[in-house]
Enzyme design. Structure first.
Site, short mmCIF file in Angstrom:
data_model
loop_
_atom_site.label_atom_id
_atom_site.label_comp_id
_atom_site.label_asym_id
_atom_site.label_seq_id
_atom_site.Cartn_x
_atom_site.Cartn_y
_atom_site.Cartn_z
N LYS B 98 -1.36 -2.39 -2.20
CA LYS B 98 -0.19 -2.78 -2.96
C LYS B 98 0.75 -3.45 -1.98
O LYS B 98 1.31 -2.81 -1.09
CB LYS B 98 0.50 -1.58 -3.62
CG LYS B 98 1.79 -1.99 -4.32
CD LYS B 98 2.64 -0.83 -4.79
CE LYS B 98 4.05 -1.33 -5.08
NZ LYS B 98 4.95 -0.26 -5.52
N SER B 208 9.16 7.64 -9.18
CA SER B 208 10.42 8.41 -9.23
C SER B 208 10.66 9.04 -10.59
O SER B 208 11.15 10.18 -10.66
CB SER B 208 11.60 7.50 -8.88
OG SER B 208 11.43 6.93 -7.62
#
Lengths: 66, 253
Positions: B98, B208
């Site tokens: 990524k 998150s």
């Protein structure tokens, strides 16, 4: 001689290799990668790659992130 | 339910929820959240080895059979990102990355110039490159042309929980893309993830929203359901929006 391992000045034998530098931090090799002065050293070359005084060794592993 | 496999980088996944591991208060909490999420692909970051650390996120992923996706979080330049990707390949024996090159610490917004430069170099070096980008259709197209295996536009800044600030741009990216589109960053709650899938994204990446939730395992389960629901709604085809009512019961005669 003195080399910098993960930002910390570390005293090693003059004959020390990348393997020795890694060994100051961990006994593991799996999941660990090394950059010597900004270039990747593959695991198979750790024991044959000699360090020089002042070398910058970065020893990285995966942590929580992203 | 119809067979709906998610193909990314030549590999097949049944889950369209990609998880991050940052922000979890402990590996135990993370493990429970990952299980509840049903994820098959999860990101990790590369950092200096700390000999005092106990336990490893890699052990958690390995025990769950989850494919590890290293990121280049914390890199500000293409050069840093390329080196980090190569170190991750060496440490984790994967050529997937990524790609994340941020512009500044305050917004953590991706730097498009450095990201594109790094993507070209990593594709040439044989990596399967999944770049994190702004919601910019032109950049998404250029990265696809450069050989990236997917594009990962943000919904909102990392960790902000602001949801998808520009759904129209996400739709434009989806319409034009020939590679998977993965909504990455900004997800705050389940409806955000469902919306991403309804807009046509192929998958959602979040961390998150789960790891910093009051009950991470429960939010992970919610995200799993939301991604599935959004995907099904997309495939089903929503009804057109109308300005006025259309009776659903027969007229009284």
């Amino acid at each position: 001689m003195k080399v910098i391992v993960n930002g910390v000045e570390t005293a090693l034998d003059d004959e020390a290799t990348v393997s020795v530098a890694v060994g100051t931090l961990t006994g593991q090799t799996a999941g660990v990668a090394v950059a010597l002065n900004g270039e990747v050293v593959s695991r198979s070359a750790w024991s044959s790659t000699r360090l020089s005084s002042g070398d910058q060794v970065e020893v990285l592993t995966a942590v929580q992130g992203g | 339910m119809i067979d709906d496999v998610f193909v990314l980088g030549g590999e097949k996944f049944s889950s369209r929820l990609i998880m991050g591991t940052g922000g979890a208060p402990s590996l135990e909490v993370l493990d429970q959240a990952l299980e509840a999420s049903g994820t098959e692909l999860t990101t990790v970051a590369m950092r200096r080895l700390d000999p005092t650390t106990r336990g490893s996120v890699l052990d958690v992923l390995r025990a769950r059979g989850i494919k590890v996706l290293p990121n280049t979080a914390g890199c500000y330049t293409a050069g840093e990102a390329v080196l980090t990707a190569r170190l991750a390949r060496e440490a984790l024996e994967t050529d997937w990355v990524k790609l994340e090159v941020i512009a500044d610490e305050r917004t953590l917004l991706p730097d498009p110039i450095e990201t594109f430069d790094a993507a070209e170099r990593l594709v040439a070096d044989g990596f399967t490159v999944l770049p994190y980008i702004g919601d910019d259709p032109a950049l998404a197209r250029r990265l696809e042309q450069a050989g990236c295996a997917a594009v990962m536009p943000l919904g909102a800044p990392i960790g902000s929980g602001l949801g998808i600030r520009n759904p129209h741009n996400i739709e434009l990216i989806v319409e034009a893309a020939g590679v998977p589109v993965i909504l990455d960053a900004g997800i705050g709650t389940a409806s955000d993830a469902a919306l991403a899938m309804e807009l046509g994204c192929d998958a959602v990446l979040l961390a998150s929203a789960v790891t910093r939730a009051q009950r991470p395992d429960l939010m992970a389960a919610a995200m799993r359901s939301a991604v599935t629901a959004g995907r099904q709604a997309r495939l089903a085809g929503r009804i057109p929006r109308r300005r006025y009512a259309e009776a659903s019961s027969p007229a009284v005669s």
